[in-house]
Design a protein around this motif. Structure first.
Motif, PDB file in Angstrom:
ATOM      1  N   GLN A 120      -6.830   3.465  -2.572  1.00  0.00           N
ATOM      2  CA  GLN A 120      -6.303   2.208  -2.648  1.00  0.00           C
ATOM      3  C   GLN A 120      -7.834   1.683  -2.056  1.00  0.00           C
ATOM      4  O   GLN A 120      -7.885   1.675  -1.099  1.00  0.00           O
ATOM      5  CB  GLN A 120      -5.484   1.704  -2.809  1.00  0.00           C
ATOM      6  CG  GLN A 120      -4.077   2.342  -3.233  1.00  0.00           C
ATOM      7  CD  GLN A 120      -3.547   1.787  -2.508  1.00  0.00           C
ATOM      8  OE1 GLN A 120      -2.784   0.758  -1.979  1.00  0.00           O
ATOM      9  NE2 GLN A 120      -2.187   2.588  -2.156  1.00  0.00           N
TER      10      GLN A 120
ATOM     11  N   ILE B 260      -5.951   5.141   2.293  1.00  0.00           N
ATOM     12  CA  ILE B 260      -6.619   3.621   1.731  1.00  0.00           C
ATOM     13  C   ILE B 260      -7.594   3.260   2.664  1.00  0.00           C
ATOM     14  O   ILE B 260      -7.746   3.024   3.678  1.00  0.00           O
ATOM     15  CB  ILE B 260      -5.571   2.368   2.890  1.00  0.00           C
ATOM     16  CG1 ILE B 260      -3.964   2.714   2.050  1.00  0.00           C
ATOM     17  CG2 ILE B 260      -5.262   1.133   2.086  1.00  0.00           C
ATOM     18  CD1 ILE B 260      -3.064   2.775   0.696  1.00  0.00           C
TER      19      ILE B 260
ATOM     20  N   SER C  48      -1.450   5.534   1.101  1.00  0.00           N
ATOM     21  CA  SER C  48      -0.336   4.858  -0.385  1.00  0.00           C
ATOM     22  C   SER C  48       1.016   5.903  -0.577  1.00  0.00           C
ATOM     23  O   SER C  48       0.869   6.869   0.462  1.00  0.00           O
ATOM     24  CB  SER C  48      -1.674   6.097  -1.773  1.00  0.00           C
ATOM     25  OG  SER C  48      -1.400   7.236  -1.896  1.00  0.00           O
TER      26      SER C  48
ATOM     27  N   ALA D 202       0.927  -1.116   0.001  1.00  0.00           N
ATOM     28  CA  ALA D 202       0.204   0.487  -0.264  1.00  0.00           C
ATOM     29  C   ALA D 202       0.470   1.224  -0.102  1.00  0.00           C
ATOM     30  O   ALA D 202       0.309   1.953  -1.000  1.00  0.00           O
ATOM     31  CB  ALA D 202      -0.662  -0.041   1.196  1.00  0.00           C
TER      32      ALA D 202
END
Length: 302
Positions: free
Chosen positions: A78, A108, A102, A71
């Motif tokens: 994401q 994330i 990220s 990540a």
């Protein structure tokens, strides 16, 4: 579907996963991660919600080591779908990964799914741009890998699979020369045979997993990139090496029940070599990045 402990019959242990994480992260091939990031950036769908433009499925996620590695090295917001059969490990992964961002400080988003690989892959991979896993495929059968490749082809996603064992195990002396005596040959051949034993659904792939993955995805029209990702275990990795060799000893007892004394003598000698820093240990792995052709993706997204 968690990543394996040294003993294939043991429960999947968060302690083992934590112990191996630094070696895993150090071994992984950075160029394949960079290539996966570039692929995601090129293929993200701007019409989708921001957090879903990079949906990533992590199979056998365990306590989240693969997520913790990838990540922060991938760009853009994401959405991670963490998949494992162990609810406790999933809870640990959510807790330990909830504040990740990220590479460009984007959020994330985490989703966890309590499933095994025997469950429906189509639902698991729905909307995925990238499917990833780490240290998983030696436990699976050839049919398991074929079914996964089929599902990935139908979804049009790319795959990044790290740290599949390739069968290379060597002890090295202080000069870097490989030590491979008769007992080493005998024990490591028996260990490899044990890795191919039936885990419940047929013979496991063991060290054949990298080849099977490569052939399965190439056959389905994917572009393949591979890299070596060996563990190099020296003085700084003694707890991991000691745990690994304890697992090997137990596996060899199962594989060679009539030669327990020979197994124990080999184990004690090589473990003493490691603890006294007379040798280092290399354990071979392979990383694979497979990206679909434009034709595969257009067919899947149609």
């Amino acid at each position: 579907m968690s990543r394996r402990t040294p003993n294939a019959n043991a429960l999947f242990s968060e302690q083992w996963l934590t112990l191996r994480e630094p070696a895993d992260h150090l071994a992984r091939d950075a160029q394949l991660t960079h290539a996966a990031d570039s692929w995601l950036t090129r293929h993200a769908d701007p019409s989708r919600p921001l957090e879903a433009r990079r949906t990533i499925v992590d199979l056998g996620c365990g306590s989240g080591s693969n997520l913790r590695y990838l990540a922060p090295r991938l760009h853009g917001a994401q959405h991670w779908r963490l998949v494992d059969h162990d609810e406790e490990l999933l809870a640990s992964a959510r807790l330990r990964c909830q504040y990740l961002v990220s590479a460009d400080a984007q959020p994330i988003h985490l989703e966890s799914v309590n499933l095994s690989l025997a469950d429906t892959l189509e639902e698991t991979l729905q909307g995925a741009y990238l499917v990833t896993a780490s240290a998983l495929f030696d436990l699976l059968t050839a049919d398991d890998i074929g079914a996964l490749a089929d599902a990935c082809q139908r979804s049009g996603c790319a795959v990044l699979f790290a740290l599949s064992i390739d069968g290379l195990i060597r002890f090295h002396d202080a000069s870097g020369s490989a030590l491979y005596g008769d007992d080493d040959r005998f024990m490591l051949a028996a260990l490899q045979a044990h890795q191919h034993r039936d885990k419940g659904d047929g013979p496991a792939m063991g060290s054949e997993a990298p080849r099977r993955l490569r052939e399965s995805f190439r056959h389905r029209g994917y572009h393949i990139r591979e890299a070596a990702s060996p563990w190099q275990l020296g003085p700084e990795s003694l707890p991991l090496a000691e745990a690994l060799m304890a697992g090997w000893r137990e596996a060899l007892h199962q594989q060679l029940p009539q030669q327990r004394d020979r197994v124990d003598q080999w184990h004690a000698r090589r473990l003493d070599d490691l603890l006294r820093e007379r040798v280092t240990l290399t354990v071979g792995h392979r990383d694979l990045l497979a990206t679909p052709s434009d034709r595969t993706r257009s067919g899947a997204r149609a």
